[in-house]
Design an enzyme around this catalytic site. Structure first.
Site: not given
Ligand code: GCO
Ligand code: MN
Ligand code: MN
Length: 386
Positions: A53, A56, A87, A180, A182, A216, A219, A244, A254, A256, A286
């Site tokens: 991002h 980041d 990406m 994406e 979710k 993802e 998701h 993802d 969530d 991950d 991800d």
């Protein structure tokens, strides 16, 4: 064995291996690492690429001079390690300004700021070589529908994407945009909650050819759906621009998790699908290491994601070559060709002939399929006794 290579296109976000393990109940458990250090970590564990991002890499309040210095250092780390940036994306969810969404905020100033921030982030991604630009609308939703009109929000989201497609063209970036979906978290309900919903939405854009999806695992699993089916629909539509990979218990928060940590069969079907059709994009993880992990364990987490993918790839090859499995599949799909005359393009004659065809419905309804036998063979293959 199962050694990751550049051709596997394994990527991680800065925010994944760099996750500091904060949750709603507890403070961070790991020290933040600099983007440069994370690039070196990814090279060490054998990844091909890194995604980020905007914030980041470049803090939201950085001056232009700071930005340039950070980007130069990052490029140097990329050169030293061979790590690429396939990406990029925008953080449109962390800062309080986005507490009611970004492109779908009720506040026009926030919507305009979100566009500005995304254009700057697209510049940053392009400068570092990104070809795919992801849109994850984490805060594009509601807690109460009393305050926001979904039709209006949908219109704003469409206008924003149309604007940003034109911006990309105008700048001469050859970005493909990947949306994406979710269903929830961090909002109670997020708009366009599934990959299928995104695919429907894309058809309404001015440049549908530029826009695809970034499904993802977690998701679709949060929504109780079959991830591989969603991926297949995206692939069929020519829209699987990115993916993802992670894992998630159905019906939970969530999570991950590391790829394949939870749903071994789903991971198998997914990898088999991607490899069988020849998906050529990034395999992006991800995911986050458990909160209990220290940095050594974070490296094991990253290696585990890639290793499990490669093990599943081998299992898929084994499935495709297994005589007994393939004989069963041939039996399941047996076709004497007698119905071919009725399939395909409609003609009046075909319709007439089909109406006149007689079928032994009772016999057809008695025909079983050895799916139990087949599934047990798959289980034994996955458990390593075949
Ligand atoms: C999530 C999302 C994000 C996005 C990321 C890139 O559940 O938080 O999966 O990790 O993928 O913001 O757009
Ligand atoms: Mn996610
Ligand atoms: Mn994601």
């Amino acid at each position: 064995m199962y050694e990751s290579k550049p051709e596997h296109k394994f990527t991680f976000g800065l925010w994944t291996v760099g996750n500091i393990g904060r949750d709603p109940f507890g403070e961070p458990v790991r020290e933040p690492m600099s983007p440069v250090a994370l690039v070196h970590l990814l090279a060490e564990v054998g990844a091909w690429g890194v995604n980020f991002h905007d914030n980041d890499l470049v803090p939201i309040d950085a001056t232009p001079a700071e930005r340039d210095r950070i980007v130069a250092n990052f490029k140097k780390a990329m050169d030293e390690t061979g790590i690429v940036v396939p990406m990029a994306t925008t953080n449109l969810f962390y800062d309080p300004v986005f507490r009611d969404g970004a492109f779908t905020s009720n506040d026009p100033k926030v919507r305009a700021y979100a566009l500005q921030k995304t254009m700057n982030a697209m510049d940053l991604g392009a400068e570092l070589g990104a070809k795919v630009y992801v849109f994850w609308g984490g805060r594009e939703g509601t807690e109460t529908d009393a305050g926001k009109d979904p039709l209006e929000a949908g219109k704003w989201f469409r206008e924003a994407l149309n604007f940003l497609c034109e911006y990309s063209l105008d700048q001469g970036y050859d970005y493909k945009l990947a949306l994406e979906a979710k269903p929830n978290e961090p909002r109670s309900d997020i708009y366009l909650p599934t990959t299928g919903a995104m695919l429907g939405f894309i058809a309404t854009l001015d440049h549908p050819e530029m826009v695809g999806v970034n499904p993802e695992v977690a998701h679709e699993h949060m929504a109780g759906l079959n991830f591989m089916h969603a991926v297949a629909q995206a692939w069929d539509a020519g829209k699987l621009f990115h993916i993802d990979l992670n894992d998630q218990k159905f019906g939970r928060y969530d999570q991950d998790f590391r790829f394949g940590a939870e749903s071994i069969k789903s991971a198998f079907y997914l990898v088999k699908f991607l490899e069988d059709v020849g998906y050529n994009g990034s395999r992006h993880f991800d995911a986050h290491a458990y909160r209990t992990a220290n940095m050594d364990d974070v490296k094991e987490f990253a290696k585990g994601c890639m290793r499990t993918y490669l093990i599943m790839k081998e299992k898929a090859q084994q499935f495709n070559q297994d005589q007994e499995i393939q004989t069963l599949l041939a039996q399941i799909k047996a076709d004497d060709g007698s119905m071919n005359q009725y399939f395909g393009v409609y003609t009046k004659d075909k319709a007439q002939a089909l109406k006149a065809q007689s079928f032994d419905r009772a016999a057809m309804g008695q025909r079983g399929q050895p799916y139990e036998q087949l599934d047990q063979l798959l289980i034994e293959l996955l458990l390593g006794v075949r």
